[in-house]
Design an enzyme around this catalytic site. Structure first.
Site, PDB file in Angstrom:
ATOM      1  N   CYS A 242       0.839  -1.190   0.000  1.00 23.31           N
ATOM      2  CA  CYS A 242       0.000   0.000   0.000  1.00 23.31           C
ATOM      3  C   CYS A 242       0.875   1.240   0.000  1.00 23.31           C
ATOM      4  O   CYS A 242       1.694   1.434   0.904  1.00 23.31           O
ATOM      5  CB  CYS A 242      -0.872  -0.028   1.254  1.00 23.31           C
ATOM      6  SG  CYS A 242      -1.897   1.429   1.423  1.00 23.31           S
TER       7      CYS A 242
ATOM      8  N   CYS B  31      -1.074   6.726   6.511  1.00 21.05           N
ATOM      9  CA  CYS B  31      -2.361   6.352   7.088  1.00 21.05           C
ATOM     10  C   CYS B  31      -2.131   5.785   8.493  1.00 21.05           C
ATOM     11  O   CYS B  31      -1.128   5.164   8.767  1.00 21.05           O
ATOM     12  CB  CYS B  31      -2.994   5.321   6.164  1.00 21.05           C
ATOM     13  SG  CYS B  31      -4.307   4.355   6.862  1.00 21.05           S
TER      14      CYS B  31
ATOM     15  N   CYS C  72      -6.338  -7.611  25.219  1.00 16.38           N
ATOM     16  CA  CYS C  72      -5.876  -6.896  24.024  1.00 16.38           C
ATOM     17  C   CYS C  72      -4.658  -6.043  24.354  1.00 16.38           C
ATOM     18  O   CYS C  72      -4.225  -5.251  23.539  1.00 16.38           O
ATOM     19  CB  CYS C  72      -7.003  -6.056  23.439  1.00 16.38           C
ATOM     20  SG  CYS C  72      -7.727  -4.928  24.618  1.00 16.38           S
TER      21      CYS C  72
ATOM     22  N   CYS D 208      -2.097   0.949   9.408  1.00 10.68           N
ATOM     23  CA  CYS D 208      -1.119  -0.144   9.437  1.00 10.68           C
ATOM     24  C   CYS D 208       0.251   0.392   9.847  1.00 10.68           C
ATOM     25  O   CYS D 208       0.848   1.163   9.124  1.00 10.68           O
ATOM     26  CB  CYS D 208      -1.007  -0.786   8.057  1.00 10.68           C
ATOM     27  SG  CYS D 208      -2.535  -1.558   7.513  1.00 10.68           S
TER      28      CYS D 208
END
Ligand code: SAH
Length: 452
Positions: A72, A78, A409, A81
């Site tokens: 990408c 962005c 998490c 990621c």
């Protein structure tokens, strides 16, 4: 002495907790995004503190064997990621080590009983939910895409490598539709314009697709043409509007209006069916979620006779998954709407041996246990990143269930909480990391603690 704006050559030696590369310049530590262990890089120092600083990658002088060509071209800007430049096998190793290091350093555990990390078979196009902001650039051209990291400037793109593949034809269609009918994108600063976001949700098992337009208004022009165009894309079963007229950066408003089809889609985790509306919380990677829950079920070692508590239960996904193997499951969650969804989900699956309570786990669980004498053979917790409330851990310790299954998490708070349980009569039996978010630095973990 390293100073701001210095340009330096460093070799990357380690990966930090957010996926950033760590290198040393004459003993001084630098954190550098978009680099990986083994890279030799030219960097520019952006911020220099006493003992460490942050630098920006200018050039890769010698690429690490773990570096891969970025699929990408927007990945470095962005916010989605952080580690797409790292080979996937190395990403998994990094995540597994992150969990192990937290358990050792924060948790004080030795001889950690870790099972191998469970990676994704296809680490691309896995997200079942994407929210594309719509805007205009300086030249007045419509832009649709993602927010750049930590800002609200929109990066124009049709293609996201972690979102569902169907996003692309939908966004291409919406772009031409907006241009053709002169739909005004929303302007955040002026609080003007109509179309704010395009929300797409996909049922991976069912193939059902929802397109929900988030608008600053109550109606959308040319609905007939909108429906005709979208329906040419196979799979779309729901087209709706979400009304958000507030001056806020919260994406969704509360009201949903049907344009065509249903106002929800359905999907499965294992054999459990879920109804998902634009506002529902739902795990973004249901395939890996299924595998995560399978490990939790396995660790719980249920025989069909146990009373299980699922604390921080959200929409009840773990509760419903465990119910088939337990006598009774109680779920506790603080958000009332999530409990509404949990009860609906129990109903549509005909699952009767679950009961859900709204409230803080640390309040509800001890109260129900003391007042109604409800026992607990196994306790499952799946808290948010900050981990379990201290009061809850103390209650668990005093009630003393045989097993505690901790789904986490955040490995740092997991390690902190397991250390506390370990100091109070529990032994760490098994732990396994699962990758639910390829190319991000996040990792999920399941741990089994047994009462000794
Ligand atoms: N297993 C759940 C997700 C858990 S995420 C699912 O798949 O749906 C953590 C959840 O804990 C969130 O839903 C959050 O609203 C809830 N929560 C946060 N603090 C809480 C508290 N003190 N007591 C109970 N639930 C809480």
């Amino acid at each position: 002495m390293v100073k701001k704006n210095d340009q330096l050559v460093v070799t990357i030696e380690d990966i930090g907790s957010e996926g950033e590369g760590i290198g040393k310049y004459e003993g001084y530590t630098l954190f550098i995004k978009n680099t990986v262990v083994g890279d030799k890089v030219l960097v520019k120092v952006m911020k220099a503190g006493k003992s460490y600083g942050y630098a920006k990658l200018l050039e890769v002088i010698e690429a690490s064997p773990y570096r891969v060509i970025l699929r990408c071209d927007k990945a470095e800007k962005c916010g989605g990621c952080q580690i797409m430049h790292i080979d996937y096998a190395k990403q998994l190793e990094y995540k597994e080590n992150k969990v192990r290091n937290c358990l050792a350093r924060i948790g004080g555990f030795e001889n950690i009983p870790m099972e191998p990390i469970l990676g994704m078979e296809k680490p691309y196009y896995y997200r079942n939910k994407s929210q594309f902001p719509v805007g205009k650039n300086k030249e007045g051209k419509v832009i649709i895409g993602f927010y750049a990291e930590r800002t609200h400037s929109i990066i124009d793109t049709d293609h996201c490598y972690i979102g569902a593949e169907i996003n692309m034809p939908i966004i291409r269609f919406m772009r031409s539709f907006i241009e053709k009918y002169n739909i005004e994108p929303y302007n955040e600063t002026k609080h003007m314009g109509l179309l704010r976001h395009i929300l797409i949700r996909v049922g991976y098992t069912t193939g059902e697709v929802m397109v929900c337009l988030v608008i600053n208004g109550r109606d959308f022009p040319h609905k007939k043409e909108l429906v005709e165009g979208l329906r040419k894309i196979p799979g779309i079963t729901s087209i709706c509007l979400n009304i958000n007229t507030a001056k806020t950066n919260v994406i969704l408003g509360e009201e949903v209006i049907k344009v065509w089809g249903e106002t929800y889609i359905t999907d499965y985790i294992g054999s459990i069916k879920y109804r998902i509306s634009p506002l529902s919380f739902f795990q973004v990677n249901p395939l890996q979620t299924h595998r995560l829950y399978q490990i939790a079920l396995d660790y719980a070692g249920l025989t069909g006779d146990e009373v299980v508590w699922d604390l921080y239960c959200g929409i009840g996904t773990i509760s419903l998954f465990l119910a088939k193997k337990a006598r009774k499951v109680y779920g506790v969650e603080i958000i009332p709407q999530a409990i509404d969804d949990a009860r609906t989900n129990a109903n549509i699956n005909g699952i009767e041996n679950v009961e859900f309570f709204v409230g803080a786990a640390e309040e509800v669980f001890p109260r129900k246990h003391n007042e109604e004498n409800i026992k607990a053979d196994v306790i499952v917790v799946d808290p948010p990143r900050k981990g379990c409330d201290q009061k809850l851990l103390d209650t668990i310790i005093s009630i003393a269930p045989k097993k505690v299954v901790y789904v986490s998490c955040d490995p740092a708070t997991l390690a902190r909480d397991l250390k506390y349980l370990n100091a109070n009569g529990y032994e760490l039996k098994k732990v396994r990391a699962v990758d639910q978010f390829a190319h991000s630095s996040h990792v999920e973990t399941v741990a089994l603690m047994i009462k000794v």
